[in-house]
Every structure is written in C-alpha cells, then in structure tokens.
Design a protein around this motif. Structure first.
Motif, short mmCIF file in Angstrom:
data_model
loop_
_atom_site.label_atom_id
_atom_site.label_comp_id
_atom_site.label_asym_id
_atom_site.label_seq_id
_atom_site.Cartn_x
_atom_site.Cartn_y
_atom_site.Cartn_z
N MET A 124 0.81 -1.31 -0.13
CA MET A 124 0.22 -0.03 0.02
C MET A 124 0.89 1.34 0.19
N GLN A 125 1.87 1.21 1.03
CA GLN A 125 2.81 2.50 0.84
C GLN A 125 3.51 2.68 -0.36
N GLU A 126 4.00 1.56 -0.91
CA GLU A 126 4.71 1.73 -2.21
C GLU A 126 3.89 2.31 -3.46
N ASN A 127 2.77 1.76 -3.56
CA ASN A 127 1.65 2.32 -4.55
C ASN A 127 1.29 3.87 -4.29
N LEU A 128 1.07 4.08 -2.92
CA LEU A 128 0.86 5.48 -2.58
C LEU A 128 2.25 6.50 -3.18
N ILE A 129 3.38 6.11 -2.59
CA ILE A 129 4.52 6.89 -2.96
C ILE A 129 4.64 6.88 -4.45
N ASP A 130 4.22 5.81 -5.37
CA ASP A 130 4.23 6.07 -6.77
C ASP A 130 3.42 6.80 -7.15
N SER A 131 2.12 7.00 -6.68
CA SER A 131 1.27 7.85 -7.00
C SER A 131 1.59 9.45 -6.61
N MET A 132 2.09 9.64 -5.75
CA MET A 132 2.78 11.00 -5.28
C MET A 132 3.76 11.65 -6.32
N SER A 133 4.88 10.42 -6.73
CA SER A 133 5.62 10.85 -7.60
C SER A 133 5.07 11.35 -9.03
N LYS A 134 4.16 10.57 -9.47
CA LYS A 134 3.39 10.93 -10.57
C LYS A 134 2.63 12.28 -10.72
N ASN A 175 -0.91 15.42 -2.10
CA ASN A 175 0.52 14.84 -1.92
C ASN A 175 0.80 14.86 -0.29
N THR A 176 0.30 16.14 0.19
CA THR A 176 0.69 16.20 1.83
C THR A 176 -0.30 15.07 2.55
N THR A 177 -1.48 14.74 1.96
CA THR A 177 -2.24 13.68 2.66
C THR A 177 -1.69 12.44 2.44
N ILE A 178 -1.25 12.03 1.17
CA ILE A 178 -0.49 10.77 1.08
C ILE A 178 0.57 10.48 1.97
N ARG A 179 1.38 11.54 2.27
CA ARG A 179 2.57 11.33 3.19
C ARG A 179 2.06 10.93 4.42
N THR A 180 0.94 11.81 5.07
CA THR A 180 0.23 11.26 6.27
C THR A 180 -0.34 9.99 6.27
N ILE A 181 -0.82 9.42 5.34
CA ILE A 181 -1.62 8.20 5.10
C ILE A 181 -0.46 7.14 5.15
N THR A 182 0.78 7.42 4.28
CA THR A 182 1.68 6.41 4.43
C THR A 182 2.32 6.41 5.75
N TYR A 183 2.68 7.50 6.53
CA TYR A 183 3.16 7.27 7.81
C TYR A 183 2.29 6.44 8.73
N SER A 184 0.79 6.82 8.50
CA SER A 184 -0.21 6.42 9.52
C SER A 184 -0.20 4.87 9.20
#
Length: 242
Positions: A124-134, A175-184
């Motif tokens: 899940m985290q990897e997918n979120l980081i990939d979306s954030m980069s795109k 993207n800020t939200t994605i970071r929060t979700i990733t850490y959570s």
C-alpha cells in the motif's frame, strides 16, 4: 527540462533566421537598385527589371512572414493541446487510480478493523508513493508547458488560470495527505503498542477524510476542463507584448 531548453533554443533560432533573411533581402535590393543605377539610369528596361525584382522579393518576404506566423500559431496550438489532452489527462488518470487505492485502504484498515500483514501494508505504501511521484512530475510538466506557452504570447484565460491554480494547489495538498497516510500505515503495524496503533488509525481516518474533500474539488476542475462545452482554443488567449 532538457527538452524545454531545446524548445527555447529552437524558437530563438527561428527568430534569428527571420532576421538573417530580412537582412539578405535588404542587401539584395540594394545590389539590384545600385546595379541598375550604375549601368544606365536612363535605361527603362533595367528599371523595370529592377522594379520587378523588388516586387518579387517583397512578395517572397511577405509569404515567408505569413508562413512563420502560421508555424508560430501551430506550435502554440500543439502546446495548448498537450496541456489539456496529455498533461491534465495524465494527472486525472493518476488521481483516479489514487482514489481507488485509498478506497481500498479505507475499507481494509478502517472498516474491517483487523490487522493486515506487513507485506500488504508495505505494498500500500509503495503504491501511494508511486502515485505521489506521478502527481508531482505531471504538475511540473503542466507548469513548464504553460511557461513555454507564454513565450508565444499565449496565456490561460482568467477562468482557466484560476482553475489551474486551484487544481495544482489541491495536488500539493493531496501529496501532503498521501505522506500522512503512508506514515499512519506504518503506525498501525505496532500491535505491541495498542495506543500507538489507535492513534495511527485516527490519523489515517483524518487523512482519508481530507483526501476525499480534495477529490471533490479536483472533480470540479475536471468538469470545467472536459464537460463545460469550452473549446480547446477558448482556454487560452493571445496577449502580444507591448
């Protein structure tokens, strides 16, 4: 960015070419008139020939100028087309994929209320980081193309300017939200610390709510771009430099 730099140099070369051709035309006119004058001022045929050459050169210059203007507009139109049909299309495709991913996270982590395997959460985290980069990359492409478009004296109309600003601002917030979700997601793995797990779940729920609000605003931007009956060229206006 190298492609953008090459594009700028290409435009500069075209301007240089126009100036060079203009200088050559003026020099040719000078030679023609000077030659006819020295040979025989009173020779009518020479004057007619010289006049004919001048008219031919003027017509050629006008034709070349018109061709350059058409090419200029064509290049500008291609950039306009890229912004709407490529850059923004790619941006919203990434957003759609992201919404699906976050919907799955919400269901598995908040609705089912059970622990997930570490490998599942890491995926899940990897997918979120990939979306954030795109999203970051596509946002930069949009900004870059708009900047290049301004070199053609072409700009976003006032409505599109505001919509574009709000969309890119919401992308930054997403993207800020994605970071929060990733850490959570990392925090909810702490089964040995139940209070940390619950705290992370609360952060996750808040971040997902924030993302859903952003998604609604981004949907409004998409409606303007693709469902408002606005023609492609109407998103942009030409403002010649004073």
């Amino acid at each position: 960015m190298n492609g953008k730099v090459r594009e700028v140099f290409k435009k500069a070369y075209k301007i240089f070419k126009v100036v060079a051709i203009t200088i050559l035309l003026v020099f040719s006119l000078w030679l023609v008139i000077g030659g006819a004058y020295k040979k025989d001022i009173g020779n009518l045929s020479d004057w007619i020939s010289a006049f004919s050459s001048i008219v031919t050169l003027i017509i050629a210059a006008i034709a070349y100028s018109k061709w350059q203007e058409t090419k200029y507009r064509d290049d500008s139109y291609q950039l306009q087309k890229d912004i709407i049909t490529k850059n923004y299309y790619s941006l919203y495709k990434t957003i759609d994929d992201l919404n699906v991913k976050i919907g799955e996270i919400k269901y598995k982590c908040l609705d089912l209320h059970h622990s997930l395997k570490k490998s599942v959460i890491e995926n899940m985290q990897e997918n979120l980081i990939d979306s954030m980069s795109k999203l970051e990359l596509t946002s930069q492409e949009i900004k870059g193309n708009i900047e290049i478009l301004s070199m053609f004296n072409c700009h976003l109309n006032e409505t599109f300017k505001n919509v574009n600003h709000n969309i890119l601002l919401r992308i930054e917030m997403t993207n800020t939200t994605i970071r929060t979700i990733t850490y959570s997601l990392k925090g909810i793995q702490m089964d040995e610390f139940e209070f940390m797990r619950k705290k992370s779940l609360n952060f996750l729920a808040t971040a997902i709510d924030s993302h859903e609000r952003n998604a609604k605003v981004l949907k409004e931007g998409r409606t303007y771009l693709y469902n408002s009956n606005v023609q492609l060229h109407e998103f942009f206006v030409f403002k010649p430099k004073k």
